[in-house]
Enzyme design. Sequence first.
Site, mmCIF file in Angstrom:
data_model
loop_
_atom_site.group_PDB
_atom_site.id
_atom_site.type_symbol
_atom_site.label_atom_id
_atom_site.label_comp_id
_atom_site.label_asym_id
_atom_site.label_seq_id
_atom_site.Cartn_x
_atom_site.Cartn_y
_atom_site.Cartn_z
ATOM 1 N N HIS A 1 -11.599 139.476 2.808
ATOM 2 C CA HIS A 1 -12.233 139.097 4.078
ATOM 3 C C HIS A 1 -13.595 138.454 3.830
ATOM 4 C CE1 HIS A 1 -13.694 139.493 8.260
ATOM 5 N NE2 HIS A 1 -14.819 139.866 7.686
ATOM 6 N N GLU A 2 -14.403 139.083 2.973
ATOM 7 C CA GLU A 2 -15.740 138.550 2.711
ATOM 8 C C GLU A 2 -15.663 137.221 1.965
ATOM 9 O OE1 GLU A 2 -18.286 139.725 4.134
ATOM 10 O OE2 GLU A 2 -17.260 141.494 4.911
ATOM 11 N N HIS B 1 -15.015 134.336 4.271
ATOM 12 C CA HIS B 1 -16.195 133.797 4.953
ATOM 13 C C HIS B 1 -16.812 132.661 4.147
ATOM 14 C CE1 HIS B 1 -16.730 136.248 8.475
ATOM 15 N NE2 HIS B 1 -16.774 137.383 7.804
ATOM 16 N N GLU C 1 -14.946 135.969 12.497
ATOM 17 C CA GLU C 1 -14.478 137.215 11.892
ATOM 18 C C GLU C 1 -12.957 137.299 11.923
ATOM 19 O OE1 GLU C 1 -16.129 139.450 10.266
ATOM 20 O OE2 GLU C 1 -18.099 138.596 10.626
#
Length: 285
Positions: free
Chosen positions: A143-144, A147, A206
């Site tokens: 997920h990070e 980004h 997100e």
Amino acid sequence: EHPRRSQLRLPFDTASISRRQVLTAALTSAVGCCFGCRTVPMTGRRQLVVLPESREISLGVQAYDETLTNYQKSSNQRAAQIVQRVGSRIAKIAQRDDYDWRFELLDSPEQNAFCLPGGKVAVHEGILTVCKNEAGLAVVMSHEIAHALARHGGERMSQGMAVDGAKQVLDMFTTAKLPDRKEAIMRAYGMASEVGVLLPYSRKQEAEADHIGIMMMAEAGYDPGEAPQFWDRFASSKGAADTPEFLSTHPSDSHRAENLRNLLSTADPKYQNAVDKIGVGETLS
């Protein structure tokens, strides 16, 4: 006088508009149209990013090094090795060989992790109990990393420039200067200021990172079914004192889990086709 023409009122005072304001608006529009439009990998969403990626990476490196001076590296060698292993597997799927990847486990009780531009990843020890296993950690790290791949930080900085009346855009392109501050990039990756303007768009970012992340972890050989389970566990760890979604930069944990379950039908074939299936991997204490 024409009866309707007398009722016409412009929403601004033309006499108060300076040449600089006109130039700022025109330059912002031109920069956005000519240089800022790009497509987010995997989702295909069009976004506006006026900051050059090389500049964003430079800010990310500086912010990462400065942030690490405030934390000790974890003494849990086994967990640190797992962080390295999971990060390396996901980085391989990311196909950004131009990134100088780094993966650090920090001695911190915070339930947090981040990835700054250029592949600079840090995981706080406090999130490991929620991760529970290697696949849970893959949920967080993918997920990070998503980004960074989607350049959400640069996109947020571009939004901030627009909110500030595009003055920063004009200054950047006329003087070629931008403050080298850790706060600038960290704020772009984790904070917002306007409820109803920046916050909802941040929630879209997100959700997009969740989407990209579950696809990457599945392709890396981690069971994507752990993604919604991770957010169920994360919700339970926080109890009832959670920020209402409309005031948060993040979707609610239950909403995220639901969205990720809806993506399993797309992510599971990637997992089944993975060269090495790790499943949930090792357990994290």
